[in-house]
Scaffold this motif. Structure first.
Motif, PDB file in Angstrom:
ATOM      1  N   ARG A 207    -105.364 -31.961 -32.751  1.00 49.67           N
ATOM      2  CA  ARG A 207    -105.678 -31.180 -31.558  1.00 49.67           C
ATOM      3  C   ARG A 207    -106.332 -32.108 -30.529  1.00 49.67           C
ATOM      4  O   ARG A 207    -107.310 -32.802 -30.849  1.00 49.67           O
ATOM      5  CB  ARG A 207    -106.628 -30.032 -31.896  1.00 49.67           C
ATOM      6  N   VAL A 208    -105.810 -32.111 -29.305  1.00 48.29           N
ATOM      7  CA  VAL A 208    -106.353 -32.970 -28.254  1.00 48.29           C
ATOM      8  C   VAL A 208    -106.603 -32.137 -26.995  1.00 48.29           C
ATOM      9  O   VAL A 208    -105.888 -31.171 -26.709  1.00 48.29           O
ATOM     10  CB  VAL A 208    -105.400 -34.135 -27.926  1.00 48.29           C
ATOM     11  N   ALA A 209    -107.660 -32.517 -26.260  1.00 47.36           N
ATOM     12  CA  ALA A 209    -107.989 -31.833 -25.007  1.00 47.36           C
ATOM     13  C   ALA A 209    -107.091 -32.344 -23.886  1.00 47.36           C
ATOM     14  O   ALA A 209    -106.753 -33.529 -23.828  1.00 47.36           O
ATOM     15  CB  ALA A 209    -109.452 -32.058 -24.656  1.00 47.36           C
ATOM     16  N   LYS A 235    -110.254 -27.035 -19.240  1.00 51.62           N
ATOM     17  CA  LYS A 235    -109.414 -27.943 -20.022  1.00 51.62           C
ATOM     18  C   LYS A 235    -108.490 -27.155 -20.949  1.00 51.62           C
ATOM     19  O   LYS A 235    -108.844 -26.093 -21.452  1.00 51.62           O
ATOM     20  CB  LYS A 235    -110.277 -28.891 -20.855  1.00 51.62           C
ATOM     21  N   THR A 237    -105.520 -27.344 -24.387  1.00 48.40           N
ATOM     22  CA  THR A 237    -105.437 -27.922 -25.733  1.00 48.40           C
ATOM     23  C   THR A 237    -103.974 -28.093 -26.134  1.00 48.40           C
ATOM     24  O   THR A 237    -103.180 -27.160 -25.986  1.00 48.40           O
ATOM     25  CB  THR A 237    -106.141 -27.039 -26.773  1.00 48.40           C
ATOM     26  N   ASN A 238    -103.629 -29.278 -26.639  1.00 50.42           N
ATOM     27  CA  ASN A 238    -102.300 -29.557 -27.175  1.00 50.42           C
ATOM     28  C   ASN A 238    -102.408 -29.875 -28.664  1.00 50.42           C
ATOM     29  O   ASN A 238    -103.423 -30.426 -29.122  1.00 50.42           O
ATOM     30  CB  ASN A 238    -101.648 -30.741 -26.475  1.00 50.42           C
ATOM     31  N   GLU A 239    -101.359 -29.519 -29.408  1.00 44.68           N
ATOM     32  CA  GLU A 239    -101.266 -29.928 -30.812  1.00 44.68           C
ATOM     33  C   GLU A 239    -100.192 -30.998 -30.923  1.00 44.68           C
ATOM     34  O   GLU A 239     -99.021 -30.752 -30.634  1.00 44.68           O
ATOM     35  CB  GLU A 239    -100.909 -28.741 -31.716  1.00 44.68           C
ATOM     36  N   THR A 259     -95.182 -32.778 -29.276  1.00 41.55           N
ATOM     37  CA  THR A 259     -96.376 -32.177 -28.686  1.00 41.55           C
ATOM     38  C   THR A 259     -96.109 -30.707 -28.427  1.00 41.55           C
ATOM     39  O   THR A 259     -95.064 -30.346 -27.877  1.00 41.55           O
ATOM     40  CB  THR A 259     -96.753 -32.876 -27.365  1.00 41.55           C
ATOM     41  N   LYS A 263    -103.025 -24.302 -25.609  1.00 40.49           N
ATOM     42  CA  LYS A 263    -103.642 -23.607 -24.488  1.00 40.49           C
ATOM     43  C   LYS A 263    -103.456 -24.460 -23.238  1.00 40.49           C
ATOM     44  O   LYS A 263    -103.893 -25.608 -23.209  1.00 40.49           O
ATOM     45  CB  LYS A 263    -105.134 -23.359 -24.747  1.00 40.49           C
TER      46      LYS A 263
END
Length: 399
Positions: A207-209, A235, A237-239, A259, A263
């Protein structure tokens, strides 16, 4: 003696003479045992050589056949003649073809003759296979002593075939991702050293912002130079899916393969003022200047005699705050009679008196501060000059 009797005797003598010759011819024979490829049979043969005796029995031999005793030996009564027919055997050993003539009856005997009877050797036919007079062809792979290193452990094994067979003999599991040196299909050789690198690929989720963007919108109702945030940025959120490669348990590389948005970020919307402010007329400026001048001079009449007493500081000219937005949203003007307070409501007005000289000035609260302990007000340059010209700190009373 009667003629009848005489005639009988004469006939008997004649028969005896004739029969005696026949009996001599019949009795002139030797009893011989013929053993041909292990199968024995007795026969009566005329005296002579082994070659003649074999010919009488219709047994033919060639240059690759073994005959005992030799063909030119004289036979005698009770003689045993042994014939072992030669067979053509073609054996491919570790890729090299060998052709031999042999009297061996099965493959196992051939292997003994070739000094290849090691039970670890891999033979393409059954070792017990009988060999006919037509001969036989087969292949064989000899066992090799090799050293195998995998996962940091080294062991010696005996195996037949290729590197892959040696790994199996060492009871080492491997798959198509693992790397063998030499390659899996390489034929084995005595003393060969084999190294297997265990390669594992693992999938990881992360999980990355995701930073938000800023969108600026011009607003003609807002004074030029002023800005206002109407939508606060958030911000996202990507998985991310990553493939991580390990060699012998150590991470050597990683690669992002996909990717997915969990959110989406919310863009920050900022209104930028474009409204032009009309400068006041000359008369207005003169009137304002006169008023400001008189106000900035301060007054010693009607000082604040009760209220909060504290230390006031000043800000504005020369400290880089001029022209920047204040907490109320308006642009800070050091020449205006304003002040900053941590607690007083924005837009409220107060009277401030210098307790040392009694000078008093009325100011409007339009900013927040000061943030230094023991100070209650931060006066604009004009406000400070009205009660304490040229000073930076002064004790004041306000209400």
């Amino acid at each position: 003696m009667s003629k009848v009797v005489a005639s009988a005797i004469t006939g008997a003598l004649s028969l005896t003479s004739a029969g005696g010759l026949m009996m001599i011819q019949v009795l002139d024979r030797d009893t011989v045992t013929f053993s041909v490829d292990g199968v024995s049979q007795q026969a009566k043969v005329k005296p002579g050589t082994v070659r003649q005796a074999l010919a009488q029995q219709g047994i033919t031999v060639g240059p690759h056949d073994d005959v005992q005793p030799s063909l030119d030996s004289q036979i005698h009564d009770g003689q045993v003649i042994t014939v072992n027919y030669g067979r053509r055997v073609a054996v491919t050993i570790d890729g090299k073809k060998v052709v031999r003539w042999t009297t061996a009856k099965n493959v196992s005997e051939v292997l003994d003759q070739l000094n290849q009877s090691d039970p670890d050797n891999l033979v393409s036919v059954s070792r017990s296979l009988d060999i006919s007079r037509a001969g036989v062809s087969f292949s064989m792979q000899t066992a090799k002593d090799v050293t195998v290193t995998a996962g940091g452990k080294t062991q010696k094994v005996t195996a037949v075939g290729t590197v892959a067979d040696a790994l199996k003999a060492a009871k080492i599991s491997f798959d198509s991702q693992d790397v063998s040196n030499p390659g899996l299909g390489t034929p084995l050789a005595d003393g060969m050293k084999i190294t297997l690198t265990m390669v594992d690929q693992k999938s990881q989720k992360r999980r990355v912002a995701v930073p938000f963007s800023t969108k600026k919108v011009e607003d003609s109702s807002l004074a030029k130079g002023k800005t206002k945030i109407t939508t606060k940025g958030v911000k996202g959120t990507n998985e991310e899916t990553w493939t991580v490669v390990y060699k012998d348990g150590k991470k050597v590389s990683e690669k992002k393969v996909s990717t997915k948005v969990v959110k989406a970020p919310v863009a920050e919307v900022v209104k930028v003022g474009t409204k032009k402010v009309t400068p006041p007329s000359t008369s207005s400026r003169s009137k304002g200047a006169s008023t400001a001048s008189s106000s900035k001079a301060g007054s010693t009449s009607n000082p604040v005699t009760s209220g909060t007493t504290c230390v006031a500081s000043t800000y504005g000219e020369g400290d880089g705050t001029a022209g920047h937005p204040t907490a109320s949203g308006e642009t800070f003007d050091p020449s205006g009679l304003t002040a900053a307070s941590r607690t007083l409501p924005l837009g409220s007005r107060i009277r401030v008196t210098n307790v040392n000289n009694g000078r008093t000035v009325s100011v409007r609260i339009n900013d927040r501060g000061p943030y230094v302990g023991g100070r209650c007000l931060d006066l604009s340059t004009a406000a400070m000059n009205a009660i304490a010209p040229g000073q930076g700190l002064v004790t004041v009373r306000y209400s």
